[in-house]
Design a protein around this motif. Sequence first.
Motif, PDB file in Angstrom:
ATOM      1  N   LYS A 183      -3.392 -27.305  -8.613  1.00 50.62           N
ATOM      2  CA  LYS A 183      -3.572 -28.879  -8.174  1.00 50.62           C
ATOM      3  C   LYS A 183      -2.511 -29.667  -8.728  1.00 50.62           C
ATOM      4  N   HIS A 184      -2.070 -29.230  -9.994  1.00 49.95           N
ATOM      5  CA  HIS A 184      -1.092 -29.987 -10.833  1.00 49.95           C
ATOM      6  C   HIS A 184       0.206 -30.089  -9.846  1.00 49.95           C
ATOM      7  N   LEU A 185       0.488 -28.792  -9.367  1.00 52.49           N
ATOM      8  CA  LEU A 185       1.616 -28.527  -8.728  1.00 52.49           C
ATOM      9  C   LEU A 185       1.744 -29.283  -7.119  1.00 52.49           C
ATOM     10  N   ASP A 186       0.382 -29.083  -6.635  1.00 51.50           N
ATOM     11  CA  ASP A 186       0.113 -29.565  -5.216  1.00 51.50           C
ATOM     12  C   ASP A 186       0.502 -31.172  -5.530  1.00 51.50           C
ATOM     13  N   GLU A 187      -0.052 -31.724  -6.323  1.00 49.83           N
ATOM     14  CA  GLU A 187       0.213 -33.220  -6.583  1.00 49.83           C
ATOM     15  C   GLU A 187       1.860 -33.706  -6.818  1.00 49.83           C
ATOM     16  N   ILE A 188       2.195 -32.763  -7.445  1.00 50.40           N
ATOM     17  CA  ILE A 188       3.722 -33.032  -7.949  1.00 50.40           C
ATOM     18  C   ILE A 188       4.484 -32.661  -6.353  1.00 50.40           C
ATOM     19  N   ASN A 189       4.174 -31.646  -5.497  1.00 50.05           N
ATOM     20  CA  ASN A 189       4.904 -31.614  -4.410  1.00 50.05           C
ATOM     21  C   ASN A 189       4.600 -32.701  -3.381  1.00 50.05           C
ATOM     22  N   LYS A 190       3.503 -33.230  -3.320  1.00 52.71           N
ATOM     23  CA  LYS A 190       2.915 -34.508  -2.537  1.00 52.71           C
ATOM     24  C   LYS A 190       3.997 -35.505  -3.036  1.00 52.71           C
ATOM     25  N   THR A 191       4.018 -35.884  -4.099  1.00 51.79           N
ATOM     26  CA  THR A 191       4.796 -36.833  -4.714  1.00 51.79           C
ATOM     27  C   THR A 191       6.336 -36.781  -4.354  1.00 51.79           C
ATOM     28  N   MET A 192       6.994 -35.148  -4.460  1.00 51.07           N
ATOM     29  CA  MET A 192       8.181 -35.064  -3.756  1.00 51.07           C
ATOM     30  C   MET A 192       8.450 -35.330  -2.409  1.00 51.07           C
ATOM     31  N   SER A 193       7.509 -35.229  -1.570  1.00 50.31           N
ATOM     32  CA  SER A 193       7.361 -35.191  -0.286  1.00 50.31           C
ATOM     33  C   SER A 193       7.558 -36.856   0.050  1.00 50.31           C
ATOM     34  N   ASP A 194       6.738 -37.295  -0.746  1.00 51.43           N
ATOM     35  CA  ASP A 194       6.841 -39.038  -0.738  1.00 51.43           C
ATOM     36  C   ASP A 194       8.156 -39.545  -1.053  1.00 51.43           C
ATOM     37  N   ILE A 195       8.805 -38.717  -2.262  1.00 52.77           N
ATOM     38  CA  ILE A 195      10.033 -39.378  -2.547  1.00 52.77           C
ATOM     39  C   ILE A 195      11.019 -39.037  -1.217  1.00 52.77           C
ATOM     40  N   LYS A 196      10.984 -37.870  -0.809  1.00 59.34           N
ATOM     41  CA  LYS A 196      12.029 -37.472   0.512  1.00 59.34           C
ATOM     42  C   LYS A 196      11.657 -38.606   1.665  1.00 59.34           C
TER      43      LYS A 196
END
Length: 557
Positions: free
Chosen positions: A189-202
């Motif tokens: 879940k933590h990794l999914d949140e990080i990946n979501k934020t990384m997508s938002d950053i892109k």
Amino acid sequence: MDLRTSAQDVMRCNLCETAVAQMHCDTCLVNLCTACVGTHFSADLSKPHTIVDFKDRRSTPLYPGCKFHNKQQCTMYCNQCDIPVCPKCIASDQHLGHKVSEILQVVDEKKENITKEQTELNEIIYPTYQDIASDVQNRMSQLEKEYGDLSTAITKHGEDWHREIDNLVKKLKAEVDVMKNTQFQTLQKHLDEINKTMSDIKDEIDSIYLARDSNNISELFCITTKVDRFRNLPQRILPSLPKFTPSRIIGGELRKMFGTLSSSSHSLDKHEAGFSTPLKQLLDEPKTVTSIDTRYTSLYNVVCLNDEKIWTSGIDRTVNLYSINQGTKLKSIRTKSGNLLSDIAVTKSGDLVYIDSNDGTVNIVKNEKIEEVIRLLNWKPHGVCSTSSGDLLVIMYSDDFKETKVVCFSGSTEKQTIQFDDKGKPLYSLPIDLFIGDKFWYVTENRNLDICVSDWGVKAVVVVNQAGKLRFKYTGLTPATKNKPFDPRGITTDSQSHILIADRNNDCVHIIERDGQFLRYLDCGLSLPWGLCTDVNDNLFVAEIQIRQVKKIKYLK
């Protein structure tokens, strides 16, 4: 084939839809052929049309319309009111005495600011999130292994019991699996949140690209970047493993006798120094903070005990502890065998480790008492470092001078050997004769768990990943400061996953990023640099072999 609908067709006039577009109206954003220019002008006389060559389209600034004066364009900017203004605005009493700038100058400053934020997102924040995601994945892999070890320990203990305890073994292992799955779900879940934020950053980076390259100034002023949202890094989840405590088999209550399993847990931790710190950048002008005179015959190695003390060694049989601020020697420890030592390190708990190559041992100093941790047969250790997991990485060569390898030890137990690439070729240079002093290897672990070896024999830094797979080799960048061949010696890393390598020939330190890209040289008046280390604040310590000084250098903001 219909040229007007063909995928390979050229841009055509938006009015006649037949002729090739040769002109462009930057006001209306319409493509025009030469014949249709007059028609376009006469179609709407309420606004000025800026006609340019098609290749120069969107080069004319689209000034905002004035909110207070009809048909006026805001070509200036009132710095006091922080709004675009037109010539009639400037002439009015409302802006009397205010400082006014050309709006294009303000636009350039705005673009420069958002470009800097875009660069921070693209080059610092997003890669840092990648590091965090990699760290979570590495912890999940480590959990997989350690939970496997835990299950094995339970199974082995169960083999000593009779058949009637099989159900208990299965129950305990099921509890392990439940805790493992719970922690994995939390980490996933933590990794999914990080990946979501990384997508938002892109997405944010892409939106900045579009806004920055737009010639619509009104849109540009409407852009509000979200960099502040991403500067606060996610908390780090630190899983706490359960511990299996076996009991003696003496009969009675099986569960109590067999052993207990502690509960699993995890804690949250901010990403700070020691992990990838996102906002540290290289100083334009690094500076020497202090110098410490060690008085060795030749000074080779330096390692930080903390931000106040350093251990040093050289051509001597002692390891000396110095105060960084005072420059005074606080302690001296002589090798147990009386031999010269090859390398030194400090463990996570603050204990000193030293290599006795002649004796074939790795030794640890606890409370000023020397304990032999590893004794090698048919191998000579040369370099050592302590890893983030508390293991020791030792680079060694064979007594017959035919092999060189890196071995990871947990205590005295060999966990991993790194020696060959995917094609079976040696990763590291070989000692060629008895004069092994002519060959030098140093090893360190990067923050992303890469294993980095400075190999003088091949004049390169050899970097493998945690699994021992070759990632890259760095052979120096020419011309270096003195335009001499790359001559690698000591090696260390910092919180940014930079790799720093002492280059003796060129009197400098190379800084490369974690994937091997050269960043810059540090010289600061260095003379024959050899040993390197960094402290928790990313200060660099350089051991200069002949002048026998350790220099503390600040090179990060």
